[in-house]
Design a protein around this motif. Structure first.
Motif, PDB file in Angstrom:
ATOM      1  N   LYS A  86       0.806  -1.224   0.000  1.00  0.00           N
ATOM      2  CA  LYS A  86       0.000   0.000   0.000  1.00  0.00           C
ATOM      3  C   LYS A  86       0.842   1.278   0.000  1.00  0.00           C
ATOM      4  O   LYS A  86       0.349   2.353  -0.342  1.00  0.00           O
ATOM      5  CB  LYS A  86      -0.922   0.015   1.230  1.00  0.00           C
ATOM      6  CG  LYS A  86      -2.039  -1.016   1.186  1.00  0.00           C
ATOM      7  CD  LYS A  86      -2.857  -0.972   2.476  1.00  0.00           C
ATOM      8  CE  LYS A  86      -3.942  -2.027   2.479  1.00  0.00           C
ATOM      9  NZ  LYS A  86      -4.713  -2.015   3.753  1.00  0.00           N
ATOM     10  N   LEU A  87       2.114   1.164   0.382  1.00  0.00           N
ATOM     11  CA  LEU A  87       2.969   2.342   0.446  1.00  0.00           C
ATOM     12  C   LEU A  87       3.185   2.927  -0.948  1.00  0.00           C
ATOM     13  O   LEU A  87       3.356   2.191  -1.931  1.00  0.00           O
ATOM     14  CB  LEU A  87       4.314   1.982   1.083  1.00  0.00           C
ATOM     15  CG  LEU A  87       4.247   1.484   2.539  1.00  0.00           C
ATOM     16  CD1 LEU A  87       5.632   1.100   3.029  1.00  0.00           C
ATOM     17  CD2 LEU A  87       3.624   2.547   3.446  1.00  0.00           C
ATOM     18  N   LYS A  88       3.195   4.241  -1.026  1.00  0.00           N
ATOM     19  CA  LYS A  88       3.213   4.962  -2.307  1.00  0.00           C
ATOM     20  C   LYS A  88       4.434   4.646  -3.154  1.00  0.00           C
ATOM     21  O   LYS A  88       4.342   4.536  -4.381  1.00  0.00           O
ATOM     22  CB  LYS A  88       3.144   6.473  -2.033  1.00  0.00           C
ATOM     23  CG  LYS A  88       3.028   7.325  -3.279  1.00  0.00           C
ATOM     24  CD  LYS A  88       2.890   8.788  -2.900  1.00  0.00           C
ATOM     25  CE  LYS A  88       2.745   9.662  -4.138  1.00  0.00           C
ATOM     26  NZ  LYS A  88       2.632  11.108  -3.783  1.00  0.00           N
ATOM     27  N   ASN A  89       5.595   4.494  -2.543  1.00  0.00           N
ATOM     28  CA  ASN A  89       6.844   4.332  -3.292  1.00  0.00           C
ATOM     29  C   ASN A  89       7.186   2.875  -3.597  1.00  0.00           C
ATOM     30  O   ASN A  89       8.210   2.586  -4.196  1.00  0.00           O
ATOM     31  CB  ASN A  89       8.012   4.967  -2.515  1.00  0.00           C
ATOM     32  CG  ASN A  89       9.256   5.125  -3.365  1.00  0.00           C
ATOM     33  OD1 ASN A  89       9.169   5.428  -4.554  1.00  0.00           O
ATOM     34  ND2 ASN A  89      10.418   4.903  -2.776  1.00  0.00           N
ATOM     35  N   VAL A  90       6.313   1.943  -3.200  1.00  0.00           N
ATOM     36  CA  VAL A  90       6.603   0.515  -3.396  1.00  0.00           C
ATOM     37  C   VAL A  90       6.142   0.067  -4.786  1.00  0.00           C
ATOM     38  O   VAL A  90       4.981   0.238  -5.156  1.00  0.00           O
ATOM     39  CB  VAL A  90       5.923  -0.336  -2.306  1.00  0.00           C
ATOM     40  CG1 VAL A  90       6.045  -1.819  -2.628  1.00  0.00           C
ATOM     41  CG2 VAL A  90       6.539  -0.024  -0.948  1.00  0.00           C
ATOM     42  N   GLU A  91       7.072  -0.522  -5.533  1.00  0.00           N
ATOM     43  CA  GLU A  91       6.789  -1.022  -6.881  1.00  0.00           C
ATOM     44  C   GLU A  91       6.370  -2.486  -6.847  1.00  0.00           C
ATOM     45  O   GLU A  91       5.409  -2.885  -7.499  1.00  0.00           O
ATOM     46  CB  GLU A  91       8.042  -0.874  -7.749  1.00  0.00           C
ATOM     47  CG  GLU A  91       7.903  -1.397  -9.172  1.00  0.00           C
ATOM     48  CD  GLU A  91       7.034  -0.523 -10.040  1.00  0.00           C
ATOM     49  OE1 GLU A  91       6.468  -1.032 -11.016  1.00  0.00           O
ATOM     50  OE2 GLU A  91       6.921   0.689  -9.740  1.00  0.00           O
ATOM     51  N   ASN A  92       7.130  -3.298  -6.098  1.00  0.00           N
ATOM     52  CA  ASN A  92       6.862  -4.733  -6.085  1.00  0.00           C
ATOM     53  C   ASN A  92       7.374  -5.328  -4.768  1.00  0.00           C
ATOM     54  O   ASN A  92       8.346  -4.828  -4.196  1.00  0.00           O
ATOM     55  CB  ASN A  92       7.550  -5.409  -7.266  1.00  0.00           C
ATOM     56  CG  ASN A  92       7.104  -6.844  -7.464  1.00  0.00           C
ATOM     57  OD1 ASN A  92       5.949  -7.170  -7.222  1.00  0.00           O
ATOM     58  ND2 ASN A  92       8.016  -7.709  -7.870  1.00  0.00           N
ATOM     59  N   VAL A  93       6.718  -6.399  -4.321  1.00  0.00           N
ATOM     60  CA  VAL A  93       7.122  -7.072  -3.079  1.00  0.00           C
ATOM     61  C   VAL A  93       7.270  -8.565  -3.372  1.00  0.00           C
ATOM     62  O   VAL A  93       6.293  -9.217  -3.773  1.00  0.00           O
ATOM     63  CB  VAL A  93       6.089  -6.859  -1.950  1.00  0.00           C
ATOM     64  CG1 VAL A  93       6.563  -7.545  -0.671  1.00  0.00           C
ATOM     65  CG2 VAL A  93       5.845  -5.379  -1.707  1.00  0.00           C
ATOM     66  N   ASP A  94       8.488  -9.092  -3.174  1.00  0.00           N
ATOM     67  CA  ASP A  94       8.754 -10.519  -3.409  1.00  0.00           C
ATOM     68  C   ASP A  94       9.023 -11.227  -2.086  1.00  0.00           C
ATOM     69  O   ASP A  94       9.844 -10.768  -1.280  1.00  0.00           O
ATOM     70  CB  ASP A  94       9.971 -10.702  -4.325  1.00  0.00           C
ATOM     71  CG  ASP A  94       9.708 -10.209  -5.734  1.00  0.00           C
ATOM     72  OD1 ASP A  94       8.517 -10.090  -6.100  1.00  0.00           O
ATOM     73  OD2 ASP A  94      10.684  -9.932  -6.464  1.00  0.00           O
ATOM     74  N   PHE A  95       8.349 -12.350  -1.895  1.00  0.00           N
ATOM     75  CA  PHE A  95       8.515 -13.115  -0.655  1.00  0.00           C
ATOM     76  C   PHE A  95       9.772 -13.974  -0.721  1.00  0.00           C
ATOM     77  O   PHE A  95      10.109 -14.543  -1.762  1.00  0.00           O
ATOM     78  CB  PHE A  95       7.290 -14.004  -0.433  1.00  0.00           C
ATOM     79  CG  PHE A  95       7.407 -14.910   0.757  1.00  0.00           C
ATOM     80  CD1 PHE A  95       7.414 -14.392   2.049  1.00  0.00           C
ATOM     81  CD2 PHE A  95       7.508 -16.286   0.590  1.00  0.00           C
ATOM     82  CE1 PHE A  95       7.526 -15.231   3.152  1.00  0.00           C
ATOM     83  CE2 PHE A  95       7.617 -17.130   1.685  1.00  0.00           C
ATOM     84  CZ  PHE A  95       7.623 -16.596   2.971  1.00  0.00           C
ATOM     85  N   SER A  96      10.458 -14.074   0.414  1.00  0.00           N
ATOM     86  CA  SER A  96      11.643 -14.924   0.538  1.00  0.00           C
ATOM     87  C   SER A  96      11.502 -15.746   1.816  1.00  0.00           C
ATOM     88  O   SER A  96      11.531 -15.198   2.920  1.00  0.00           O
ATOM     89  CB  SER A  96      12.917 -14.073   0.585  1.00  0.00           C
ATOM     90  OG  SER A  96      14.070 -14.889   0.758  1.00  0.00           O
ATOM     91  N   SER A  97      11.343 -17.051   1.665  1.00  0.00           N
ATOM     92  CA  SER A  97      11.160 -17.922   2.820  1.00  0.00           C
ATOM     93  C   SER A  97      12.437 -18.000   3.650  1.00  0.00           C
ATOM     94  O   SER A  97      13.521 -17.641   3.186  1.00  0.00           O
ATOM     95  CB  SER A  97      10.749 -19.325   2.374  1.00  0.00           C
ATOM     96  OG  SER A  97      11.837 -19.947   1.687  1.00  0.00           O
TER      97      SER A  97
END
Length: 300
Positions: A86-97
């Motif tokens: 939801k943050l304005k400057n975030v493009e993509n979020v990748d999970f790392s186990s």
């Protein structure tokens, strides 16, 4: 068709005649615009690479977000991911186990950490967060740190932010210098064409007396300016064409590290080379147009 061809040949003839009458002045203008276009070409090469490096750094730049140890189920992980997204400057979020985190640590710090594989893995799950604007990564990191479930964040520190800001500053300075050089080139060709027009004022007066239009009178001077700009672009084009090829070979296609890979010579030759020739023609034609129109307006 024939009338247009005859008109063009007339304009070409008188353009070369004007250059012949003021050969030293034209040579001076050609030399000056040649030097200017060479500098513009060098700055374009630097500018293209700075933009390329900056985009590369920003593309690969990410915030490493370590989650709390109790964030293990899929629902809790998704809740944190949604908050970060939801943050304005975030493009993509990748999970790392946590298992993937351990493999990254083994790759980075050595095989000694292989002993922690399996149930003895002490690491937590994590995210790699990619941002839209690298210059705001510090602020984004602070926002992520305040989200429930986040244990810590890391992004490379102020050195990475400083690098991006420095690359952007170099790019802005380069654009400013190119603009000043273009203005200088316009001024030089403007003065050259203005001198040529002044030397032919009696001839222009006669043409006006017999009914010649301003366009018919000014076109040979515009063609002369285009020729000066075109001739001035030849040597800069050749220097860029062969010089960059040699530079690329001597540096093995990269600047210091593979992270700063150089453009291939054919790309630079096309983009920068064509820009130099086009700039020479446009600068010459526009400066001549200004000079001719101003003179004819004053003498109306």
């Amino acid at each position: 068709m024939m009338k247009g061809l005859r008109t063009f040949l007339y304009e070409l003839k008188y353009a070369f005649l004007g250059m012949k009458r003021h050969i030293m002045l034209c040579f001076s203008a050609i030399s000056a615009i040649g030097i200017t276009l060479l500098l513009i070409g060098a700055l374009l090469i630097i500018g293209f690479h700075v933009d390329y490096f900056s985009n590369g750094v920003q593309k690969d730049l990410s915030i490493h977000v370590i989650l709390n140890e109790d964030i293990t189920d899929e629902s809790s992980i998704d809740d944190v991911k949604n908050e970060i997204s939801k943050l304005k400057n975030v493009e993509n979020v990748d999970f790392s186990s946590k298992d993937n985190e351990l493999e990254l640590m083994i790759k980075e710090k050595g095989s000694a950490f292989k002993a922690y594989r399996g149930d003895s893995n002490p690491l937590s799950n994590a995210f790699f967060v990619f941002v839209r604007n690298a210059s705001s990564i510090n602020e984004t990191s602070k926002q992520i740190k305040n989200i429930d479930g986040v244990a810590s964040v890391a992004f490379g520190g102020d050195s990475v932010t400083s690098l991006v800001e420095m690359l952007n500053m170099i790019q802005k300075i380069g654009i400013g210098i190119v603009a000043l050089l273009i203005v200088l080139s316009l001024y030089l060709i403007y003065n050259t064409i203005r001198t040529t027009i002044d030397s032919r004022r009696d001839e222009i007066l006669i043409m006006r007396t017999v009914g010649a239009t301003n366009g018919f009178i000014s076109n040979p001077f515009i063609v002369e300016g285009i020729i000066i700009g075109l001739l001035g672009s030849v040597i800069p084009y050749l220097i860029v064409h062969f010089g960059y090829q040699k530079l690329y070979t001597s540096l093995n296609g990269q600047l210091f590290t593979p992270m700063f890979a150089l453009f291939k010579p054919d790309v630079i030759n096309f983009q920068v080379g064509s820009s130099i020739v086009l700039a020479g023609v446009l600068i010459g034609g526009f400066a001549s147009l200004l000079a001719a129109r101003k003179y004819l307006k004053m003498k109306r």
